[in-house]
Design a protein around this motif. Structure first.
Motif, PDB file in Angstrom:
ATOM      1  N   GLU A  87       5.830  -1.459  10.424  1.00 46.03           N
ATOM      2  CA  GLU A  87       5.068  -1.552  11.681  1.00 46.03           C
ATOM      3  C   GLU A  87       5.299  -2.908  12.341  1.00 46.03           C
ATOM      4  O   GLU A  87       5.396  -3.012  13.560  1.00 46.03           O
ATOM      5  N   LEU A  88       5.390  -3.943  11.526  1.00 45.42           N
ATOM      6  CA  LEU A  88       5.614  -5.281  12.095  1.00 45.42           C
ATOM      7  C   LEU A  88       6.972  -5.347  12.787  1.00 45.42           C
ATOM      8  O   LEU A  88       7.122  -6.033  13.806  1.00 45.42           O
ATOM      9  N   SER A  89       7.965  -4.626  12.251  1.00 46.74           N
ATOM     10  CA  SER A  89       9.277  -4.684  12.905  1.00 46.74           C
ATOM     11  C   SER A  89       9.222  -3.993  14.256  1.00 46.74           C
ATOM     12  O   SER A  89       9.936  -4.386  15.185  1.00 46.74           O
ATOM     13  N   SER A  90       8.358  -2.991  14.404  1.00 48.28           N
ATOM     14  CA  SER A  90       8.226  -2.388  15.737  1.00 48.28           C
ATOM     15  C   SER A  90       7.615  -3.389  16.707  1.00 48.28           C
ATOM     16  O   SER A  90       8.016  -3.475  17.871  1.00 48.28           O
ATOM     17  N   LYS A  98      10.453   7.765   1.492  1.00 45.88           N
ATOM     18  CA  LYS A  98       9.295   7.612   0.597  1.00 45.88           C
ATOM     19  C   LYS A  98       9.008   6.131   0.347  1.00 45.88           C
ATOM     20  O   LYS A  98       7.857   5.694   0.388  1.00 45.88           O
ATOM     21  N   VAL A  99      10.061   5.355   0.093  1.00 48.42           N
ATOM     22  CA  VAL A  99       9.842   3.927  -0.164  1.00 48.42           C
ATOM     23  C   VAL A  99       9.385   3.231   1.110  1.00 48.42           C
ATOM     24  O   VAL A  99       8.472   2.399   1.100  1.00 48.42           O
ATOM     25  N   LEU A 100      10.011   3.595   2.235  1.00 49.69           N
ATOM     26  CA  LEU A 100       9.745   2.876   3.487  1.00 49.69           C
ATOM     27  C   LEU A 100       8.306   3.093   3.945  1.00 49.69           C
ATOM     28  O   LEU A 100       7.665   2.178   4.440  1.00 49.69           O
ATOM     29  N   PHE A 101       7.792   4.296   3.757  1.00 48.18           N
ATOM     30  CA  PHE A 101       6.463   4.577   4.295  1.00 48.18           C
ATOM     31  C   PHE A 101       5.357   4.430   3.263  1.00 48.18           C
ATOM     32  O   PHE A 101       4.196   4.663   3.583  1.00 48.18           O
ATOM     33  N   ASN A 102       5.701   4.076   2.034  1.00 53.90           N
ATOM     34  CA  ASN A 102       4.634   3.767   1.084  1.00 53.90           C
ATOM     35  C   ASN A 102       4.543   2.270   0.832  1.00 53.90           C
ATOM     36  O   ASN A 102       3.551   1.634   1.164  1.00 53.90           O
ATOM     37  N   GLU A 103       5.675   1.746   0.303  1.00 57.22           N
ATOM     38  CA  GLU A 103       5.635   0.364  -0.154  1.00 57.22           C
ATOM     39  C   GLU A 103       5.825  -0.611   1.003  1.00 57.22           C
ATOM     40  O   GLU A 103       5.284  -1.707   1.003  1.00 57.22           O
ATOM     41  N   PHE A 104       6.607  -0.194   2.013  1.00 63.94           N
ATOM     42  CA  PHE A 104       6.985  -1.110   3.087  1.00 63.94           C
ATOM     43  C   PHE A 104       6.410  -0.663   4.420  1.00 63.94           C
ATOM     44  O   PHE A 104       7.056  -0.847   5.456  1.00 63.94           O
ATOM     45  N   LEU A 105       5.211  -0.099   4.395  1.00 63.09           N
ATOM     46  CA  LEU A 105       4.653   0.412   5.645  1.00 63.09           C
ATOM     47  C   LEU A 105       4.303  -0.721   6.602  1.00 63.09           C
ATOM     48  O   LEU A 105       4.611  -0.664   7.795  1.00 63.09           O
ATOM     49  N   GLN A 129      18.065  -1.135   0.040  1.00 67.80           N
ATOM     50  CA  GLN A 129      18.483  -0.459   1.269  1.00 67.80           C
ATOM     51  C   GLN A 129      17.404  -0.546   2.335  1.00 67.80           C
ATOM     52  O   GLN A 129      17.701  -0.587   3.536  1.00 67.80           O
ATOM     53  N   VAL A 130      16.134  -0.590   1.910  1.00 67.58           N
ATOM     54  CA  VAL A 130      15.062  -0.770   2.902  1.00 67.58           C
ATOM     55  C   VAL A 130      15.158  -2.159   3.529  1.00 67.58           C
ATOM     56  O   VAL A 130      14.974  -2.312   4.747  1.00 67.58           O
TER      57      VAL A 130
END
Lengths: 179, 100
Positions: free
Chosen positions: A141-144, A130-137, B59-60
């Motif tokens: 993508e940039l890391s990919s 939830k955190v990764l795909f909301n706040e850190f989306l 953790q993120v």
């Protein structure tokens, strides 16, 4: 019980980290590094970060360490005759690392006054996702893109450079001709 | 629950061992391994703070550090292999020749 487990894992981690630095053969160093990584994964499990523990084992022990071992075996570096620094430089390194440890411990000492908040659910895949795909989306993508760029760069760097090969070969063929 | 001071000590010691390895050894591959050790010490500290403060963002960050470390190791080892092809050695002191 948990505290004993913590001490055991810490002992294993620190001992094998020291052996990484001080063992003679590079292969042994990398194998000790794998032990260190496994004990760090154990620490993650102790701290209710199960997802990170799994990812840690997959990425580090599975991918990065295999890459290290592959390169060492490819370059055939498993000799114990590698050059070492002088004793003076070694002593300076030990002093530098030790004083840096003292400074870091002194600067981080006040953190025990932090109030621990209850709850042990944050390490699960659901909450992290939830955190990764909301706040850190966007960073996700940039890391990919970063990984793609690294892949392309590695292929470009690792490829044999044909131009320099031709350049180095040309004088020998000409020399052969003149002979 | 393990107090956070223990984790601060552990990750500081691991980080310092990483620094010691970078300064102590001349083999470039071992230096890379010690850099990985330092990254892992920071990861461990970040996970323990995130667990203490009950905040998932730590953790993120660890997740992102792992991605960057994977890319860094791949590029670094490729550079090392190329350096080995040119100089037949992974001694870090040979890179003195790079200076202008």
């Amino acid at each position: 019980m948990t505290l004993y487990l913590f001490y055991f894992l810490s002992f294993v981690a620190i001992l094998s980290a020291l052996l990484v630095v001080f063992s003679k053969s590079p292969i042994h160093s990398i194998l000790y590094l794998i032990i260190t990584f496994f004990s760090i994964a154990g620490h993650y499990v102790l701290q209710n970060a199960q997802f990170l523990a799994a990812v840690h084992i997959i990425v580090y022990a599975g991918a990065i360490m295999v890459l290290f071992l592959y390169v060492i075996m490819l370059l055939n570096l498993n000799k114990e005759t590698e050059p070492h620094k002088t004793n003076l430089a070694k002593m300076a390194a030990v002093i530098c690392a030790g004083s840096m440890m003292v400074v870091l411990v002194a600067s981080l000492k006040g953190a025990s006054y932090l109030v621990a908040k209850p709850g042990n659910e944050i390490g699960l895949v659901k909450n992290l996702g939830k955190v990764l795909f909301n706040e850190f989306l966007l960073p996700f993508e940039l890391s990919s893109i970063l990984l793609l760029a690294a892949m392309v760069g590695v292929v470009m760097v690792g490829k044999q450079d044909h131009r320099t090969q031709i350049l180095t070969n040309t004088p020998t063929t000409e020399a052969n001709k003149t002979e | 629950m393990i107090p956070i001071d223990n984790y601060i000590w552990l990750s500081t010691v691991l980080f310092s061992i990483g620094v010691l390895g970078v300064l102590y050894r001349r083999n470039a591959i071992i230096i890379f391994a010690c850099i990985e050790l330092m990254l892992n010490a920071v990861n461990l500290l970040m996970v323990s703070f995130s667990n203490t403060l009950n905040d998932s963002r730590g953790q993120v960050f660890v997740f992102f550090i792992m991605a960057v470390a994977a890319a860094e190791v791949a590029v670094g080892l490729a550079i090392l292999v190329m350096m080995y092809r040119k100089t037949k050695s992974v001694d870090i002191d040979i890179l003195n020749r790079l200076k202008g």
